[in-house]
Design a protein around this motif. Structure first.
Motif, mmCIF file in Angstrom:
data_model
loop_
_atom_site.group_PDB
_atom_site.id
_atom_site.type_symbol
_atom_site.label_atom_id
_atom_site.label_comp_id
_atom_site.label_asym_id
_atom_site.label_seq_id
_atom_site.Cartn_x
_atom_site.Cartn_y
_atom_site.Cartn_z
ATOM 1 N N ARG A 194 0.829 -1.210 0.000
ATOM 2 C CA ARG A 194 0.000 0.000 0.000
ATOM 3 C C ARG A 194 0.859 1.254 0.000
ATOM 4 O O ARG A 194 0.608 2.206 -0.745
ATOM 5 N N HIS A 195 1.915 1.254 0.825
ATOM 6 C CA HIS A 195 2.790 2.426 0.893
ATOM 7 C C HIS A 195 3.539 2.621 -0.421
ATOM 8 O O HIS A 195 3.679 3.755 -0.906
ATOM 9 N N ALA A 196 4.020 1.524 -1.009
ATOM 10 C CA ALA A 196 4.749 1.643 -2.273
ATOM 11 C C ALA A 196 3.863 2.233 -3.367
ATOM 12 O O ALA A 196 4.280 3.125 -4.119
ATOM 13 N N LEU A 197 2.631 1.750 -3.463
ATOM 14 C CA LEU A 197 1.707 2.259 -4.473
ATOM 15 C C LEU A 197 1.396 3.734 -4.240
ATOM 16 O O LEU A 197 1.349 4.534 -5.187
ATOM 17 N N ALA A 198 1.193 4.105 -2.972
ATOM 18 C CA ALA A 198 0.885 5.506 -2.655
ATOM 19 C C ALA A 198 2.056 6.416 -2.987
ATOM 20 O O ALA A 198 1.859 7.604 -3.319
ATOM 21 N N TRP A 201 4.997 3.879 -6.846
ATOM 22 C CA TRP A 201 5.526 2.653 -7.453
ATOM 23 C C TRP A 201 4.488 2.038 -8.388
ATOM 24 O O TRP A 201 3.288 2.028 -8.086
ATOM 25 N N GLN A 202 4.945 1.488 -9.497
ATOM 26 C CA GLN A 202 4.068 0.833 -10.457
ATOM 27 C C GLN A 202 4.432 -0.648 -10.575
ATOM 28 O O GLN A 202 5.617 -0.977 -10.738
ATOM 29 N N PRO A 203 3.455 -1.549 -10.495
ATOM 30 C CA PRO A 203 3.752 -2.969 -10.672
ATOM 31 C C PRO A 203 4.355 -3.240 -12.046
ATOM 32 O O PRO A 203 4.156 -2.472 -12.994
ATOM 33 N N ALA A 209 0.826 -6.491 -7.599
ATOM 34 C CA ALA A 209 0.851 -5.302 -6.738
ATOM 35 C C ALA A 209 0.950 -5.664 -5.266
ATOM 36 O O ALA A 209 0.689 -4.828 -4.396
ATOM 37 N N THR A 210 1.343 -6.911 -4.955
ATOM 38 C CA THR A 210 1.512 -7.335 -3.571
ATOM 39 C C THR A 210 2.920 -7.031 -3.089
ATOM 40 O O THR A 210 3.776 -6.571 -3.848
ATOM 41 N N ALA A 211 3.185 -7.351 -1.820
ATOM 42 C CA ALA A 211 4.533 -7.167 -1.281
ATOM 43 C C ALA A 211 5.556 -7.994 -2.045
ATOM 44 O O ALA A 211 6.713 -7.580 -2.182
ATOM 45 N N ALA A 212 5.139 -9.150 -2.570
ATOM 46 C CA ALA A 212 6.060 -9.962 -3.376
ATOM 47 C C ALA A 212 6.452 -9.209 -4.644
ATOM 48 O O ALA A 212 7.617 -9.258 -5.080
ATOM 49 N N GLY A 213 5.507 -8.512 -5.244
ATOM 50 C CA GLY A 213 5.813 -7.710 -6.414
ATOM 51 C C GLY A 213 6.730 -6.546 -6.091
ATOM 52 O O GLY A 213 7.636 -6.211 -6.867
ATOM 53 N N ALA A 225 10.397 0.942 -4.519
ATOM 54 C CA ALA A 225 10.192 -0.363 -3.885
ATOM 55 C C ALA A 225 11.182 -0.566 -2.747
ATOM 56 O O ALA A 225 10.820 -1.043 -1.661
ATOM 57 N N ARG A 226 12.432 -0.187 -2.976
ATOM 58 C CA ARG A 226 13.431 -0.310 -1.912
ATOM 59 C C ARG A 226 13.072 0.568 -0.715
ATOM 60 O O ARG A 226 13.249 0.162 0.440
ATOM 61 N N ALA A 227 12.543 1.752 -0.980
ATOM 62 C CA ALA A 227 12.170 2.657 0.108
ATOM 63 C C ALA A 227 11.030 2.080 0.937
ATOM 64 O O ALA A 227 10.998 2.242 2.165
ATOM 65 N N ALA A 228 10.094 1.390 0.285
ATOM 66 C CA ALA A 228 8.988 0.778 1.024
ATOM 67 C C ALA A 228 9.503 -0.309 1.965
ATOM 68 O O ALA A 228 9.041 -0.429 3.112
#
Length: 314
Positions: A194-198, A201-203, A209-213, A225-228
């Motif tokens: 959620r934080h990465a998308l906000a 970040w784009q899948p 769009a999960t944490a695995a992604g 993604a690294r920042a998240a």
């Protein structure tokens, strides 16, 4: 050999699993159902019944001496009830009584899913042989359990070690538990994504769009993604350091889906821990990935069953 097994139930937000487990932690019979977490209390009970039916009709059921249950919490081991945050249709649900109705005179033990994972890792995993440990699961939620003095410390109600609901941001967002800025609101897989998308970040092409992604993108060098993951690592480090300062642990073991990100999580976590674990008696704290895998909840629930019989397993 007769009477040398325990039955284990692992009740979580996505699955209800059951197994027959021997004294070495081996799963001899295994079954599971999806968790109908938002359907009805009756449907939840039916899913548990389905799992128990498969276990009690297994050829080796007559060897079972006890039943251990690890459940998403909070739980109340004294009352035998559960009120999982991620299963809203169960509040003060009399789980132990329901299981006893189906297994007869066998003793039934209940612990939270965090203590169950701690029991599993101390019995069969990365905390084996350690006297004092925090064992965590970082997945759709964040839970944990404690081993102190070589013994699982689940607390009077079976919830001790629930690090996911330590507040690490006094002005943070509201957590489903009612607190603010809990570790779980930052470091769970759901909240990492959620934080990465906000943040923009784009899948990738697979649309994950999960944490695995997010983890896959971080491994490929995506800065957002690294920042998240760095943000999640900071929250975990703060919670682990606070726990270590309070009860003096020598190792923190981390499992769950988010831990499968590997160095994407563990490298910033170890770096952040040096910022938070500053007291002399916590500076040598070791961080290690869990090794009991997806069956940790069942192994830990089995450990609770064996402990009820006086066996020294965790």
């Amino acid at each position: 050999m007769p009477n040398d097994l325990v039955a284990a139930l692992d009740i979580g937000g996505t699955k209800i699993a059951g197994a027959l487990v021997d004294g070495d932690g081996r799963l001899l019979v295994r079954t599971q159902r999806p968790t109908p977490a938002r359907e009805s209390a009756a449907r939840m009970s039916d899913a548990v019944d389905d799992v128990l039916r498969e276990l009690t009709t297994a050829p080796d059921w007559d060897r079972v001496r006890a039943v251990g249950i690890g459940s998403a919490g909070p739980v109340d081991a004294k009352a035998g009830t559960v009120s999982p945050v991620n299963i809203p249709v169960w509040r003060d649900h009399p789980l132990v009584a329901g299981v006893r109705d189906r297994v007869g005179a066998l003793p039934v033990s209940l612990i939270g899913d965090g203590p169950a994972i701690a029991a599993a890792e101390h019995w069969q995993g990365a905390a084996r042989g350690r006297a004092d440990a925090l064992c965590m699961v970082v997945s759709t939620g964040v839970g944990g359990g404690l081993v102190l003095g070589g013994v699982l410390h689940s607390g009077p109600t079976g919830n001790a070690g629930h690090i996911g609901h330590i507040s690490v941001d006094m002005d943070g967002e509201l957590c489903p538990c009612g607190g603010h800025g809990c570790v779980e609101t930052i470091a769970s897989g759901t909240n990492i994504a959620r934080h990465a998308l906000a943040a923009g970040w784009q899948p990738g092409p697979d649309g994950d769009a999960t944490a695995a992604g997010v983890a896959a993108a971080a491994r490929a060098g995506d800065l957002l993604a690294r920042a998240a993951f760095a943000r999640a690592a900071r929250a975990l480090a703060a919670g682990i350091a606070a726990t270590a300062a309070l009860v003096e642990i020598e190792i923190a073991v981390i499992g769950g889906g988010v831990a499968r990100a590997g160095d994407v999580l563990f490298t910033p976590l170890r770096a952040e821990l040096t910022r938070y674990a500053t007291l002399p008696y916590v500076q040598g704290l070791e961080i290690a990935p869990a090794t009991t895998g997806t069956d940790a909840g069942l192994v830990g629930a089995a450990a609770a069953g064996w402990r009820a019989l006086g066996a020294e397993v965790a």
